[in-house]
Design an enzyme around this catalytic site. Structure first.
Site, PDB file in Angstrom:
ATOM      1  N   TYR A   1       0.839  -1.200   0.000  1.00 45.25           N
ATOM      2  CA  TYR A   1       0.000   0.000   0.000  1.00 45.25           C
ATOM      3  C   TYR A   1       0.871   1.244   0.000  1.00 45.25           C
ATOM      4  O   TYR A   1       1.130   1.848   1.027  1.00 45.25           O
ATOM      5  CB  TYR A   1      -0.931  -0.002   1.211  1.00 45.25           C
ATOM      6  CG  TYR A   1      -1.815  -1.210   1.276  1.00 45.25           C
ATOM      7  CD1 TYR A   1      -2.967  -1.292   0.495  1.00 45.25           C
ATOM      8  CD2 TYR A   1      -1.501  -2.287   2.111  1.00 45.25           C
ATOM      9  CE1 TYR A   1      -3.781  -2.405   0.541  1.00 45.25           C
ATOM     10  CE2 TYR A   1      -2.314  -3.409   2.168  1.00 45.25           C
ATOM     11  CZ  TYR A   1      -3.456  -3.460   1.380  1.00 45.25           C
ATOM     12  OH  TYR A   1      -4.252  -4.567   1.425  1.00 45.25           O
ATOM     13  N   GLN A   2       1.297   1.633  -1.205  1.00 45.65           N
ATOM     14  CA  GLN A   2       2.246   2.724  -1.374  1.00 45.65           C
ATOM     15  C   GLN A   2       1.748   4.077  -0.849  1.00 45.65           C
ATOM     16  O   GLN A   2       2.525   4.876  -0.366  1.00 45.65           O
ATOM     17  CB  GLN A   2       2.555   2.883  -2.863  1.00 45.65           C
ATOM     18  CG  GLN A   2       3.192   1.666  -3.491  1.00 45.65           C
ATOM     19  CD  GLN A   2       4.664   1.604  -3.187  1.00 45.65           C
ATOM     20  OE1 GLN A   2       5.375   2.569  -3.380  1.00 45.65           O
ATOM     21  NE2 GLN A   2       5.108   0.469  -2.686  1.00 45.65           N
ATOM     22  N   LYS A   3       0.454   4.334  -0.984  1.00 46.24           N
ATOM     23  CA  LYS A   3      -0.054   5.668  -0.655  1.00 46.24           C
ATOM     24  C   LYS A   3      -0.380   5.803   0.828  1.00 46.24           C
ATOM     25  O   LYS A   3      -0.664   6.891   1.304  1.00 46.24           O
ATOM     26  CB  LYS A   3      -1.330   5.962  -1.461  1.00 46.24           C
ATOM     27  CG  LYS A   3      -1.114   5.969  -2.947  1.00 46.24           C
ATOM     28  CD  LYS A   3      -1.018   7.382  -3.497  1.00 46.24           C
ATOM     29  CE  LYS A   3      -0.673   7.325  -4.958  1.00 46.24           C
ATOM     30  NZ  LYS A   3      -0.007   8.471  -5.490  1.00 46.24           N
ATOM     31  N   ASN A   4      -0.378   4.703   1.518  1.00 49.67           N
ATOM     32  CA  ASN A   4      -0.769   4.746   2.922  1.00 49.67           C
ATOM     33  C   ASN A   4       0.233   5.532   3.748  1.00 49.67           C
ATOM     34  O   ASN A   4       1.434   5.389   3.584  1.00 49.67           O
ATOM     35  CB  ASN A   4      -0.865   3.310   3.446  1.00 49.67           C
ATOM     36  CG  ASN A   4      -1.268   3.279   4.889  1.00 49.67           C
ATOM     37  OD1 ASN A   4      -0.455   3.568   5.759  1.00 49.67           O
ATOM     38  ND2 ASN A   4      -2.505   2.953   5.149  1.00 49.67           N
TER      39      ASN A   4
END
Ligand code: ZN
Lengths: 325, 315
Positions: free
Chosen positions: B99-102
Site C-alpha cells: 500500500y504505497q499511498k498509505n
C-alpha cells in the site's frame, strides 16, 4: 459524505468527445455530490469511513460554491457531526472512531459553513471551550507545532488545522501563537517553499498549510513572497494543469493548494489562469458529474471540491467566491 | 474465518456500527470487514491488549490499511505485550510495499523504530520502497526522521543511496532535496554548523555535472543556488557556467531557461548590465517560458532604473 470514487471518469472516458469550449456542468456536480451518500451498498463506502467527516466538509463546500447550499439537509448534517464528537471535545472521522485533529477541524469547518457553531454549546454537549482545549492540548510546548492525536505524529497540516478551527471558534488565545509561527518558519526551504517538517522537500499542499497558518496569525510579512510566488508559478506545466512538486504529474487538487497560496500572497496572476481553467474543465465527467485528478481517471469528491474551488479563485462565472484561507 | 463462530472470541460481545436504517449490503467481503470492525470496537472498549487483538488488527489492516484507529490500537498493544519489534518491522515491510499511498503506516513505523533504537536494515527496506516510487513523500519524510534521530548525517550509505537514485533519475527532486538536507540539515540543531570546504566543492561539481547531462532540469539549478546562498557566495560565482547554457545574444542556441534566469538575476545586480537583464527577461517571457510571462514582466518592472536604449548608445 461518501468518498467512493467514480462511477464516472474525468473527460467522460474514451467514448465521449469533449467539445472545444467547455463549461462547468453545475447541475451534474450537484447531483453527483447528493447521490454520494446513497452508495452504501459499495465496499469502498465503508473502507473510506475513516475520512467520512472530511468528505462531508468537501461535499458541502462544493455545494456552497456551486450555489446550492440547500442540497444537503442542514439538520441531518448537524446531527451527523455531533454524533462524531467525543467527551474530550475532539471529533473522530465517524461515530466510534478516535478523536483526531483533522476531523475536529472538519467538524468545526462544517458547522461554521452552515452557521451552526452554536450547536456545540447546546445543553448536554461538550461546548466550544472543550473543543478549543482539545485542540490546544495537541500543541507541543517546546516546538510550537501540533500533533494529530495523543500519539504525537506532527505535521504542518495539523498546525494549520488547529489555527483555522481556533480562529473560527474565536479561541486563538488558547495557544502559543508565536511558537506556532516560528515552527512554520523553520519549515521554510531555500527554494522559497515549505515542507512537512524542517528540511523536508517543498510540497504545494504543505505550502498551503504554512502560508494559511501565517495568514491566520497575521504574519504573512514573514513570507519571501517573490521566491515563493515563483516556486508556485513553476508548478504550471505545458498542458495548463499544476503539479505539487517539481517534475511530478499535474493534478486537479493542486489547483487549490497552489492557487490559494498564490492568492494569499497576492501573486495569482503569475500563472496562466485560462490554461488552468481549461485543464480543470477537461477533468469533469460531463455525463454523471464529478471531477478527477486528471483526464481519464476516476472522479471523486476530493478532486471535485478542489477543482471547483480552483475555478472559483479564477473567477469562473456563476460560482460563489471562495476564501483562499 | 468468522469471529462469531470462533471459540477464541466467544466471550466478546461485538459492538455494531450505529448506522440507523442503512444496513450493510450482503457482500461477503463487506460482511467480514464489518464483523471484524465490530470486534475491534469491543476490544478497544474493553482496553484488551492481547495476542488475539493483534491478530484482529492484522485482519482489519489487510482489508483497510488506511484506518488510523486500528494502527494506534495495534501500537499500544505491541508495547503492552512487549512484542518482538523486529518481527513487527518484517510485517510492516510487506504492508508498506503493498500500500504505497498509505501514510498511517509510517508514523507507526516511527513509533516502533523509536522503541527499538536501532535503524539497521532500514536503508535496505527504503530502497525497496523507492524501487516502486522514488518520490514517495512519506518515505522521504521518514528517511529524514531516521537521519535526524540516529544522526546519520555523515553515513556513507546515505550519500551513496542518493547517488544511485540520481543516477537512475537525475530529475528526482526528492533525492536532490535529501542531498541538500544531508549537507545543511544539521543547522536546524546546530545553527553554527558549516560544511567542510571540500564538501561544498564536491557538491557544487556534482550539480554542475548534472546540469551538463540535462540543462533544462530545474533540480540541480535550485541546488546550486541553495549552496551559494547557504555558504554566502554571490550568485555571480556561477555566471560563466550559466552563460554556457544561455548565450542570450544568440537566442537560438539557448539550452536552459534556468540558466537565463540565473543570468537575469546576476545582471540585475550588476552595474551597467541592466539592459542585458531586460534582454534575458524578454527572452524568458516571450520565448523560453511564456506560460509565466507575468512573472518575468514583474521582474523586469523591478529593475531600477529601467535602462533607456540611449544610455547604452552613449556609453
Ligand atoms: Zn490529487
Amino acid at each position: 459524505m461518501s468518498l467512493v470514487s467514480g462511477p464516472g471518469r474525468g473527460g467522460g472516458g474514451a467514448k465521449h468527445d469533449l467539445p472545444e469550449e467547455l463549461a462547468l456542468f453545475v447541475d451534474k456536480h450537484v447531483e453527483y455530490i447528493q447521490t454520494l451518500d446513497t452508495r452504501r451498498d459499495e465496499l469502498e463506502y465503508w473502507l473510506t469511513e475513516h475520512l467520512r467527516l472530511s468528505g462531508l466538509y468537501w461535499g458541502l463546500t462544493a455545494l456552497h460554491l456551486l450555489g446550492h447550499p440547500e442540497a444537503l439537509p442542514r439538520a441531518e448534517t448537524i446531527a451527523f457531526v455531533i454524533s462524531c464528537q467525543h467527551e474530550n471535545g475532539g471529533f473522530g472521522a465517524a461515530p466510534g472512531h478516535d478523536a483526531h485533529m483533522l476531523y475536529t477541524v472538519s467538524a468545526i469547518q462544517i458547522l461554521a459553513t452552515i452557521d451552526a457553531l452554536d450547536e456545540l454549546d447546546l445543553p448536554g454537549r461538550a461546548g466550544k471551550d472543550k473543543v478549543g482545549s482539545f485542540i490546544a492540548n495537541l500543541q507541543d510546548p517546546e516546538t510550537g507545532t501540533f500533533a494529530g492525536d495523543e500519539w504525537g505524529e506532527t505535521d504542518t497540516r495539523f498546525l494549520y488545522g488547529a489555527l483555522n478551527a481556533l480562529s473560527l471558534l474565536h479561541l486563538l488565545s488558547l495557544i502559543d501563537l508565536p511558537a506556532a509561527v516560528s515552527h512554520v518558519q523553520s519549515c521554510a526551504n531555500f527554494d522559497g517553499g515549505y515542507g512537512v517538517s524542517p528540511g523536508a522537500e517543498s510540497h504545494a499542499g504543505q505550502i498551503f498549510t504554512c502560508v494559511g497558518a501565517l495568514a491566520i496569525a497575521g504574519r504573512l510579512d514573514l513570507v519571501d513572497t517573490d521566491r515563493l510566488g515563483r516556486w508556485l508559478s513553476e508548478r504550471q506545466v505545458e498542458g495548463g494543469g499544476l503539479n505539487g512538486r517539481p517534475e511530478k504529474l499535474e493534478d486537479v487538487c493542486y489547483s487549490w493548494w497552489v492557487l490559494s497560496s498564490l492568492a494569499m500572497i497576492g501573486r495569482l496572476h503569475w500563472i496562466d489562469g485560462k490554461k488552468l481553467e481549461a485543464f480543470i474543465l477537461r477533468c469533469q465527467d460531463p455525463e454523471m458529474g464529478g471531477i478527477a485528478d486528471r483526464p481519464g481517471d476516476m472522479v471523486d469528491v476530493f478532486h471535485t471540491v478542489f477543482g471547483i474551488a480552483g475555478l472559483s479563485l479564477l473567477k469562473y462565472p456563476g460560482l460563489e467566491e471562495v476564501d483562499p484561507i | 474465518m468468522s469471529y462469531s463462530t470462533s471459540p477464541d472470541w466467544a466471550d466478546v460481545e461485538p459492538i455494531a456500527q450505529e448506522d440507523g436504517d442503512h444496513p450493510l449490503a450482503a457482500i461477503a467481503y463487506m460482511d467480514d470487514y464489518s464483523e471484524a470492525m465490530s470486534y475491534l470496537r469491543a476490544v478497544m472498549a474493553a482496553n484488551e491488549h492481547s495476542e488475539r487483538a493483534l491478530v484482529l488488527t492484522e485482519d482489519i489492516i489487510s482489508m483497510n490499511p488506511a484506518h488510523y484507529t486500528v494502527w494506534l490500537f495495534r501500537a499500544k498493544t505491541l508495547f503492552e505485550l512487549g512484542s518482538d519489534l523486529r518481527e513487527e518491522l518484517t510485517y510492516l515491510n510487506a504492508i508498506a510495499l503493498k500500500y504505497q499511498k498509505n501514510y498511517q503506516i509510517w508514523h507507526h513505523r516511527q513509533l516502533i523504530m523509536e522503541k527499538l533504537g536501532d535503524p539497521t536494515g532500514e536503508g535496505k527496506f527504503i530502497a525497496q520502497m523507492f524501487e516502486k516510487d522514488a518520490k514517495n513523500y512519506h518515505v522521504w519524510s521518514y528517511r529524514q526522521w531516521l537521519v535526524r534521530h540516529f544522526s546519520l548525517w555523515d553515513s556513507p550509505t546515505e550519500l551513496s543511496d542518493i547517488q544511485s537514485l540520481l543516477l537512475a533519475d537525475v530529475r528526482n527532486n526528492s533525492a536532490w532535496n535529501h542531498r541538500f538536507f544531508l549537507i545543511f540539515g544539521r543547522q536546524e540543531q546546530y545553527p553554527s554548523f558549516t560544511p567542510l570546504p571540500e564538501t561544498v566543492k564536491r557538491e557544487t561539481e556534482y550539480a554542475k555535472t548534472a546540469v551538463y547531462s540535462a540543462p533544462q532540469n530545474p533540480c540541480p539549478w535550485v541546488f546550486l543556488r541553495g549552496i551559494l546562498k547557504k555558504t554566502k557566495q554571490p550568485l555571480s560565482t556561477i555566471q560563466s557556467f550559466a552563460a554556457e547554457f544561455a548565450p542570450f545574444e544568440r537566442p537560438d542556441e539557448v539550452k536552459s531557461s534556468h540558466a537565463l534566469d540565473v543570468l537575469a538575476d546576476i545582471f540585475a545586480e550588476t552595474e551597467g548590465r541592466k539592459e542585458d537583464a531586460v534582454k534575458v527577461l524578454d527572452l524568458l517571457a516571450q520565448r523560453y517560458d511564456p506560460i509565466r510571462a507575468n512573472y518575468w514582466r514583474y521582474k523586469k518592472a523591478r529593475l531600477t532604473p529601467i535602462p533607456m536604449a540611449t544610455t547604452a548608445a552613449a556609453a
